[in-house]
Design a protein around this motif. Sequence first.
Motif, mmCIF file in Angstrom:
data_model
loop_
_atom_site.group_PDB
_atom_site.id
_atom_site.type_symbol
_atom_site.label_atom_id
_atom_site.label_comp_id
_atom_site.label_asym_id
_atom_site.label_seq_id
_atom_site.Cartn_x
_atom_site.Cartn_y
_atom_site.Cartn_z
ATOM 1 N N TYR A 92 0.840 -1.191 0.000
ATOM 2 C CA TYR A 92 0.000 0.000 0.000
ATOM 3 C C TYR A 92 0.874 1.240 0.000
ATOM 4 O O TYR A 92 1.907 1.279 0.677
ATOM 5 N N SER A 93 0.461 2.248 -0.748
ATOM 6 C CA SER A 93 1.155 3.528 -0.755
ATOM 7 C C SER A 93 0.952 4.201 0.596
ATOM 8 O O SER A 93 -0.178 4.332 1.072
ATOM 9 N N VAL A 94 2.036 4.630 1.212
ATOM 10 C CA VAL A 94 1.957 5.338 2.482
ATOM 11 C C VAL A 94 1.222 6.666 2.290
ATOM 12 O O VAL A 94 0.399 7.053 3.116
ATOM 13 N N ALA A 95 1.482 7.365 1.193
ATOM 14 C CA ALA A 95 0.904 8.694 0.960
ATOM 15 C C ALA A 95 -0.567 8.646 0.568
ATOM 16 O O ALA A 95 -1.355 9.491 1.003
ATOM 17 N N THR A 96 -0.951 7.684 -0.263
ATOM 18 C CA THR A 96 -2.316 7.681 -0.796
ATOM 19 C C THR A 96 -3.203 6.588 -0.212
ATOM 20 O O THR A 96 -4.423 6.663 -0.349
ATOM 21 N N GLY A 97 -2.610 5.561 0.359
ATOM 22 C CA GLY A 97 -3.383 4.424 0.858
ATOM 23 C C GLY A 97 -3.816 3.465 -0.236
ATOM 24 O O GLY A 97 -4.428 2.435 0.033
ATOM 25 N N LYS A 98 -3.499 3.790 -1.487
ATOM 26 C CA LYS A 98 -3.898 2.934 -2.604
ATOM 27 C C LYS A 98 -3.060 1.657 -2.633
ATOM 28 O O LYS A 98 -1.870 1.676 -2.321
ATOM 29 N N PRO A 99 -3.693 0.549 -3.063
ATOM 30 C CA PRO A 99 -2.937 -0.697 -3.165
ATOM 31 C C PRO A 99 -2.037 -0.714 -4.396
ATOM 32 O O PRO A 99 -2.359 -0.110 -5.423
ATOM 33 N N ASP A 123 5.374 -4.114 -12.070
ATOM 34 C CA ASP A 123 4.466 -3.322 -12.895
ATOM 35 C C ASP A 123 4.616 -1.851 -12.498
ATOM 36 O O ASP A 123 3.991 -1.381 -11.548
ATOM 37 N N THR A 124 5.459 -1.128 -13.228
ATOM 38 C CA THR A 124 5.743 0.260 -12.864
ATOM 39 C C THR A 124 4.531 1.172 -13.079
ATOM 40 O O THR A 124 4.372 2.155 -12.356
ATOM 41 N N ALA A 129 0.549 4.510 -10.394
ATOM 42 C CA ALA A 129 -0.867 4.781 -10.098
ATOM 43 C C ALA A 129 -1.116 4.759 -8.602
ATOM 44 O O ALA A 129 -1.866 5.592 -8.072
ATOM 45 N N ALA A 130 -0.506 3.827 -7.892
ATOM 46 C CA ALA A 130 -0.707 3.742 -6.438
ATOM 47 C C ALA A 130 -0.108 4.946 -5.722
ATOM 48 O O ALA A 130 -0.652 5.418 -4.725
ATOM 49 N N LEU A 131 0.995 5.461 -6.253
ATOM 50 C CA LEU A 131 1.668 6.588 -5.602
ATOM 51 C C LEU A 131 1.050 7.941 -5.935
ATOM 52 O O LEU A 131 1.275 8.909 -5.219
#
Length: 133
Positions: A92-99, A123-124, A129-131
């Motif tokens: 999970y992204s620390v900044a966005t919470g997205k997986p 998968d960059t 996208a998560a960040l």
Amino acid sequence: MNSIQTVQTFLDHVFSGRMPEALALVADDATFIPSRPQPSSKVPLYGTYRGPEGAAQVFKTFAAVLKPEQFEVEAAFGEGEHAALHGKLKHYSVATGKPFVSDWALVCRVSQGKIALYHFFEDTAALEAALSA
């Protein structure tokens, strides 16, 4: 230890928080590439890092950017100095919470019992996208 065992031991140390033990398995002139070799202002994990200090920076940045949840090794193979592993991850992204979900592969070269090359592939587009907000 053979090359595969060295890399697996390194990863075990990293994911269990034993960084001094992990860094002891890194050659002084090692090259670490945690996805893309070119640095990016959008993705702090991109770039090429050198030696144990560079490896430490990769995983320090990783911890600042991603919260690991799953890191599954599906297979490992290699011959001589070369080791390759692949699997699936979910962080999970620390900044966005997205997986961030991805298949991954790791290619390494081990010389004299230490990691000399560490190149991680994932998968960059999914990472970016998560960040992104």
